[in-house]
Design a protein around this motif. Structure first.
Motif, PDB file in Angstrom:
ATOM      1  N   ARG A  32       0.929  -1.137  -0.129  1.00 28.65           N
ATOM      2  CA  ARG A  32       0.012  -0.002  -0.052  1.00 28.65           C
ATOM      3  C   ARG A  32       0.782   1.392  -0.018  1.00 28.65           C
ATOM      4  O   ARG A  32       0.415   2.483  -0.457  1.00 28.65           O
ATOM      5  N   SER A  33       2.003   1.159   0.518  1.00 33.64           N
ATOM      6  CA  SER A  33       2.943   2.255   0.516  1.00 33.64           C
ATOM      7  C   SER A  33       3.504   2.660  -1.018  1.00 33.64           C
ATOM      8  O   SER A  33       3.445   3.793  -1.414  1.00 33.64           O
ATOM      9  N   LEU A  34       3.686   1.661  -1.716  1.00 28.80           N
ATOM     10  CA  LEU A  34       4.007   1.595  -3.185  1.00 28.80           C
ATOM     11  C   LEU A  34       2.604   2.396  -3.889  1.00 28.80           C
ATOM     12  O   LEU A  34       2.762   3.100  -4.900  1.00 28.80           O
ATOM     13  N   GLU A  35       1.587   1.983  -3.532  1.00 30.22           N
ATOM     14  CA  GLU A  35       0.371   2.633  -4.105  1.00 30.22           C
ATOM     15  C   GLU A  35       0.277   3.941  -3.731  1.00 30.22           C
ATOM     16  O   GLU A  35      -0.123   5.026  -4.694  1.00 30.22           O
ATOM     17  N   ARG A  36       0.554   4.273  -2.628  1.00 33.85           N
ATOM     18  CA  ARG A  36       0.622   5.801  -2.348  1.00 33.85           C
ATOM     19  C   ARG A  36       1.665   6.566  -3.095  1.00 33.85           C
ATOM     20  O   ARG A  36       1.427   7.483  -3.591  1.00 33.85           O
ATOM     21  N   TYR A  37       2.727   5.888  -3.327  1.00 37.81           N
ATOM     22  CA  TYR A  37       3.845   6.419  -4.196  1.00 37.81           C
ATOM     23  C   TYR A  37       3.280   6.576  -5.633  1.00 37.81           C
ATOM     24  O   TYR A  37       3.567   7.735  -6.168  1.00 37.81           O
ATOM     25  N   LEU A  38       2.651   5.538  -6.226  1.00 42.52           N
ATOM     26  CA  LEU A  38       2.152   5.725  -7.490  1.00 42.52           C
ATOM     27  C   LEU A  38       0.931   6.926  -7.851  1.00 42.52           C
ATOM     28  O   LEU A  38       1.036   7.664  -8.548  1.00 42.52           O
ATOM     29  N   SER A  39       0.344   7.142  -6.607  1.00 41.69           N
ATOM     30  CA  SER A  39      -0.737   7.945  -6.427  1.00 41.69           C
ATOM     31  C   SER A  39      -0.046   9.582  -6.279  1.00 41.69           C
ATOM     32  O   SER A  39      -0.594  10.537  -7.270  1.00 41.69           O
ATOM     33  N   LEU A  40       1.198   9.493  -5.687  1.00 41.60           N
ATOM     34  CA  LEU A  40       1.720  10.769  -5.590  1.00 41.60           C
ATOM     35  C   LEU A  40       2.389  11.159  -6.993  1.00 41.60           C
ATOM     36  O   LEU A  40       2.510  12.324  -7.387  1.00 41.60           O
ATOM     37  N   SER A  41       2.890  10.344  -7.599  1.00 42.78           N
ATOM     38  CA  SER A  41       3.498  10.336  -8.956  1.00 42.78           C
ATOM     39  C   SER A  41       2.295  11.000  -9.977  1.00 42.78           C
ATOM     40  O   SER A  41       2.927  12.108 -10.624  1.00 42.78           O
ATOM     41  N   GLU A  42       1.395  10.353  -9.766  1.00 45.63           N
ATOM     42  CA  GLU A  42       0.126  10.974 -10.865  1.00 45.63           C
ATOM     43  C   GLU A  42      -0.326  12.268 -10.274  1.00 45.63           C
ATOM     44  O   GLU A  42      -0.462  13.317 -11.464  1.00 45.63           O
ATOM     45  N   GLN A  54       0.389  15.827 -12.697  1.00 48.34           N
ATOM     46  CA  GLN A  54      -0.695  16.635 -13.279  1.00 48.34           C
ATOM     47  C   GLN A  54      -0.251  18.268 -12.791  1.00 48.34           C
ATOM     48  O   GLN A  54      -0.488  19.212 -13.735  1.00 48.34           O
ATOM     49  N   LEU A  55       0.519  18.273 -11.803  1.00 44.08           N
ATOM     50  CA  LEU A  55       1.108  19.631 -11.424  1.00 44.08           C
ATOM     51  C   LEU A  55       2.203  20.115 -12.203  1.00 44.08           C
ATOM     52  O   LEU A  55       2.085  21.277 -12.614  1.00 44.08           O
TER      53      LEU A  55
END
Length: 343
Positions: free
Chosen positions: A244-254, A258-259
């Motif tokens: 789940r920490s890697l899922e959070r990493y992917l979410s932050l990457s997205e 966008q930014l």
């Protein structure tokens, strides 16, 4: 409740020690500049770095330290002390001795200077320097936290109740501040407790402390003690960590993507706005526009730098390998990338 009925012990006269000899003595305990790493707030090192230093583990990758800044700071200590003395009228003097706390022998202290107070008692003077851009960290009575821990450690070892921290950031007497610091026994008790745990549970037992601190420092520490990357190592199977920490990493990457996309859109719009202004300025570097209400001063100044392109660097390597070897440095930077696949 702290026992305050003690006198610090003298470990060694440091006035004639070589740097290596001095470092050897420092590894016998915890010094004032080590405390911030133990408390997890050091801007320079993690507790793992400190642990490795105390047990004599050398980093695999020797990184270039800012030896100029360190040397400047060392050489200016006497000047900082002199300015402090002139501003306060207090006598300042050095004692080139390494001291040890008799009740907590892992606590060591190399004090910059001592101050003779009007009532005959003594205070500690810690002398610092910083560059001009860092002067705001000392504004409005502020002292960087890692220096406060350092001086509180010294007051504990020396059994002294008052101290001053002085900082110089320029070549003018006005580019100077000093602040008093009184002993806080509750805070001191906490510092001693943290230091004792670090020393007895990690250093003496040769157990690595967990990696903690600022992420950049932690990653630099891992890189420093792991060594250079080796692509021949087979794929490593990771266990004991949560996906789940890697899922959070992917979410932050997205989110970051966008930014960055929005940033590019803003950059493009700004460039379109300045086109007619740049056209009128031509080779000029300064311009002025007034609309009756406001005045807008524009600068369009050049920045130039000399560099060797990749092609010419290859030519240099082939035609003058001796010069290439002498003046080029190879550095390593590893990039963490994450790709999600269906199991």
């Amino acid at each position: 409740m702290l026992n305050l009925n003690y006198t610090p012990e003298q470990v060694v006269d440091i006035s004639h020690l070589t740097r290596e000899e001095w470092l050897s003595y420092r590894r016998l305990g915890i010094g004032g500049s080590d405390v911030a790493a133990i408390m997890g707030i050091s801007p320079f090192a993690t507790s793992r770095d400190l642990y490795n230093d105390k047990i004599g583990v050398e980093p695999v990758i020797e990184e270039e330290s800012n030896w100029v800044a360190l040397e400047v700071g060392h050489r200016l200590e006497d000047l900082v002390a002199e300015i402090f003395s002139k501003k306060t009228g207090l006598e300042v003097f050095p004692v080139r001795i390494m001291f040890r706390h008799p009740l907590y022998p892992f606590m060591l202290a190399d004090v910059d200077f001592f101050v003779r107070m009007p009532d005959g008692s003594f205070a500690i003077l810690e002398c610092k320097t910083c560059n001009y851009n860092a002067k705001d960290k000392w504004a409005d009575g502020n002292i960087p936290d890692h220096y406060i821990y350092q001086v509180r450690h010294y007051m504990a070892v020396m059994n002294i109740h008052h101290a001053f921290i002085a900082c110089l950031w320029g070549n003018n007497e006005k580019d100077f501040v000093y602040y008093p610091l009184d002993r806080d026994l509750l805070e001191e008790e906490n510092i001693i407790e943290q230091e004792e745990y670090f020393w007895t549970e990690y250093v003496e037992k040769k157990v690595e402390p967990p990696l903690s601190g600022k992420p950049d420092l932690v990653l630099a520490s891992i890189r420093r003690y792991s060594g250079y990357a080796d692509k021949s190592i087979p794929e490593i199977s990771i266990s004991g960590l949560e996906a789940r920490s890697l899922e959070r990493y992917l979410s932050l990457s997205e989110e970051k993507s966008q930014l960055e996309k929005r940033k590019k859109e803003i950059d493009s719009e700004q460039k379109a706005i300045i086109v007619p202004f740049v056209e009128q300025m031509g080779q000029g570097c300064k311009a002025l526009l007034e609309d009756g209400t406001n005045r807008y001063r524009i600068t369009f100044s050049p920045t130039r730098r000399t560099m060797i392109g990749k092609e010419n660097l290859e030519k240099l390597k082939v035609q003058h390998p001796d010069i290439f070897e002498e003046y080029t440095t190879e550095t390593e930077n590893r990039v963490f990338r994450l790709k999600k696949e269906v199991a």
